[in-house]
Scaffold this active site. Structure first.
Site, PDB file in Angstrom:
ATOM      1  N   GLU A   1      12.778   1.187   3.571  1.00 42.35           N
ATOM      2  CA  GLU A   1      11.944   1.352   4.758  1.00 42.35           C
ATOM      3  C   GLU A   1      12.677   0.732   5.940  1.00 42.35           C
ATOM      4  O   GLU A   1      12.920  -0.473   5.969  1.00 42.35           O
ATOM      5  CB  GLU A   1      10.580   0.682   4.589  1.00 42.35           C
ATOM      6  N   LEU A   2      13.032   1.553   6.902  1.00 47.10           N
ATOM      7  CA  LEU A   2      13.696   1.073   8.111  1.00 47.10           C
ATOM      8  C   LEU A   2      12.640   0.543   9.075  1.00 47.10           C
ATOM      9  O   LEU A   2      11.899   1.312   9.694  1.00 47.10           O
ATOM     10  CB  LEU A   2      14.475   2.214   8.766  1.00 47.10           C
ATOM     11  N   ARG A   3      12.574  -0.786   9.196  1.00 45.17           N
ATOM     12  CA  ARG A   3      11.636  -1.410  10.130  1.00 45.17           C
ATOM     13  C   ARG A   3      12.329  -1.520  11.482  1.00 45.17           C
ATOM     14  O   ARG A   3      12.788  -2.579  11.899  1.00 45.17           O
ATOM     15  CB  ARG A   3      11.200  -2.782   9.606  1.00 45.17           C
ATOM     16  N   ARG A  12       6.934   0.129  13.962  1.00 43.53           N
ATOM     17  CA  ARG A  12       5.572  -0.385  13.863  1.00 43.53           C
ATOM     18  C   ARG A  12       5.051  -0.875  15.212  1.00 43.53           C
ATOM     19  O   ARG A  12       5.736  -1.586  15.948  1.00 43.53           O
ATOM     20  CB  ARG A  12       5.539  -1.515  12.831  1.00 43.53           C
ATOM     21  N   HIS A  29      -3.343  -0.792   9.037  1.00 44.36           N
ATOM     22  CA  HIS A  29      -3.248  -2.175   8.583  1.00 44.36           C
ATOM     23  C   HIS A  29      -4.360  -3.002   9.217  1.00 44.36           C
ATOM     24  O   HIS A  29      -4.595  -2.907  10.417  1.00 44.36           O
ATOM     25  CB  HIS A  29      -1.901  -2.793   8.967  1.00 44.36           C
ATOM     26  N   LYS A  48      -1.406   5.659   3.883  1.00 46.66           N
ATOM     27  CA  LYS A  48      -1.185   4.267   3.474  1.00 46.66           C
ATOM     28  C   LYS A  48      -2.196   3.365   4.165  1.00 46.66           C
ATOM     29  O   LYS A  48      -2.378   3.437   5.377  1.00 46.66           O
ATOM     30  CB  LYS A  48       0.229   3.812   3.860  1.00 46.66           C
ATOM     31  N   ARG A  84      -0.074  -4.844  -5.715  1.00 49.68           N
ATOM     32  CA  ARG A  84       1.349  -4.553  -5.519  1.00 49.68           C
ATOM     33  C   ARG A  84       2.049  -4.313  -6.855  1.00 49.68           C
ATOM     34  O   ARG A  84       3.116  -3.714  -6.905  1.00 49.68           O
ATOM     35  CB  ARG A  84       2.020  -5.705  -4.772  1.00 49.68           C
ATOM     36  N   GLN A 102       3.617  -9.984  -0.537  1.00 48.80           N
ATOM     37  CA  GLN A 102       4.710  -9.241  -1.164  1.00 48.80           C
ATOM     38  C   GLN A 102       5.354 -10.080  -2.258  1.00 48.80           C
ATOM     39  O   GLN A 102       5.427 -11.304  -2.175  1.00 48.80           O
ATOM     40  CB  GLN A 102       5.774  -8.851  -0.125  1.00 48.80           C
TER      41      GLN A 102
END
Length: 228
Positions: free
Chosen positions: A33-35, A66, A123, A150, A189, A212
Site C-alpha cells: 500500500e503506497l501511503r 489519505r 475510518h 473497506k 486483523r 496493527q
C-alpha cells in the site's frame, strides 16, 4: 486477484524503499500500500518512480493519498486528484475515502478508465457505528461504484468487534475489508478472513494504525487460525 485470503498488505512510504521491499519479499507480503500522503517527496515523477519500483518486485499495489480527516496529511483535494491521476497506471487498486465527496467521483472515473479496482474506505478512530450504519455505508459505497469496501472502526468493547465481524459475514460476497482498530480489535486483523475480510494490514518497523500486528507474528497467527 484475491486468489487467497487474507492477502497481507504492507503500507509503505518512500523512505528506505529497497530495504522495505526486500523485507516484504522475505515475509510473504502480497500487497504494497503506497501511503503517498506520508511520502517525504510528493513530486509526481518521484511518486511514479516509487510505484514503478514496487511493480518491479511483482507486488500488487494499493495507492492512496489519505485525507487529513481520515488520518492522512493536509493535502488539498486538487493536489490529491493530480496524484491519483498520475499513479493510476501503476496501481492495481485505488483507495479513496467515502468522505472525500469533492473528488470521489473523479477518482472513480480515473480508476475505471484505467481498468483498475476502486476501493472505497471509511475510518472512525473513536468508535464503532451501529449495524444499520455500517450496512448503509456498505450499500452506499457499492452504489457509488466501489469494487472493494473497506471500513476501519475503533473498537471500544468486544461487542464492537462482534458487530463488525457479523456485518462483514453478512456481506462477504461484496468484497469487504473489515478492521476493528485498537488492542481489543486485534483479532479482526488475524481472523477477519474467516468472516469474509479480504485484506489485512501489517507493518515492518513502524505501524501506521492502532492495533496493527508485526508481519512475522501476523503470519504465524494467520497460519494458526487456518489450522496450519
Amino acid at each position: 486477484m484475491f486468489k487467497k485470503t487474507p492477502m497481507i498488505a504492507l503500507p509503505i512510504t518512500d523512505k528506505d524503499l529497497e530495504i522495505t521491499l526486500n523485507n516484504a519479499k522475505l515475509n510473504n507480503i502480497d500487497i504494497i500500500e503506497l501511503r503517498i500522503d506520508q511520502f517525504e517527496n510528493k513530486e509526481l515523477n518521484h511518486i511514479k518512480e516509487v510505484a514503478n519500483k514496487v511493480k518491479s518486485y511483482n507486488f500488487y499495489t494499493i495507492a492512496t493519498v489519505r485525507s487529513k480527516l481520515e488520518g492522512g496529511s493536509d493535502i488539498s483535494d486538487p493536489e490529491r486528484l493530480e496524484i491519483f491521476n498520475a499513479i493510476s497506471e501503476f496501481a492495481d487498486i485505488i483507495d479513496i475515502e467515502y468522505t472525500s465527496t469533492s473528488i470521489k467521483e473523479k477518482v472513480k472515473e480515473i480508476t475505471k478508465n484505467k481498468g483498475k479496482l476502486l476501493l472505497m474506505s471509511y475510518h472512525d478512530f473513536e468508535k464503532t457505528p451501529s449495524e444499520d450504519e455500517i450496512q448503509k455505508l456498505i450499500d452506499d459505497c457499492k452504489i457509488q461504484g466501489a469494487d472493494i469496501v473497506k471500513y476501519a472502526f475503533k473498537a471500544n468493547t468486544f461487542e464492537d468487534v462482534a458487530r463488525v465481524m457479523c456485518i462483514t459475514n453478512k456481506n462477504k460476497d461484496k468484497n469487504i475489508v473489515a478492521i476493528s482498530m485498537g488492542e481489543i480489535g486485534k483479532i479482526t486483523r488475524v481472523a477477519g478472513f474467516i468472516f469474509g475480510s479480504l485484506i489485512t494490514y501489517t507493518y515492518i518497523g513502524q505501524s501506521f494504525a492502532p492495533g496493527q500486528i508485526e508481519v512475522k507474528k501476523l503470519n504465524e497467527l494467520i497460519e494458526f487460525f487456518k489450522g496450519g
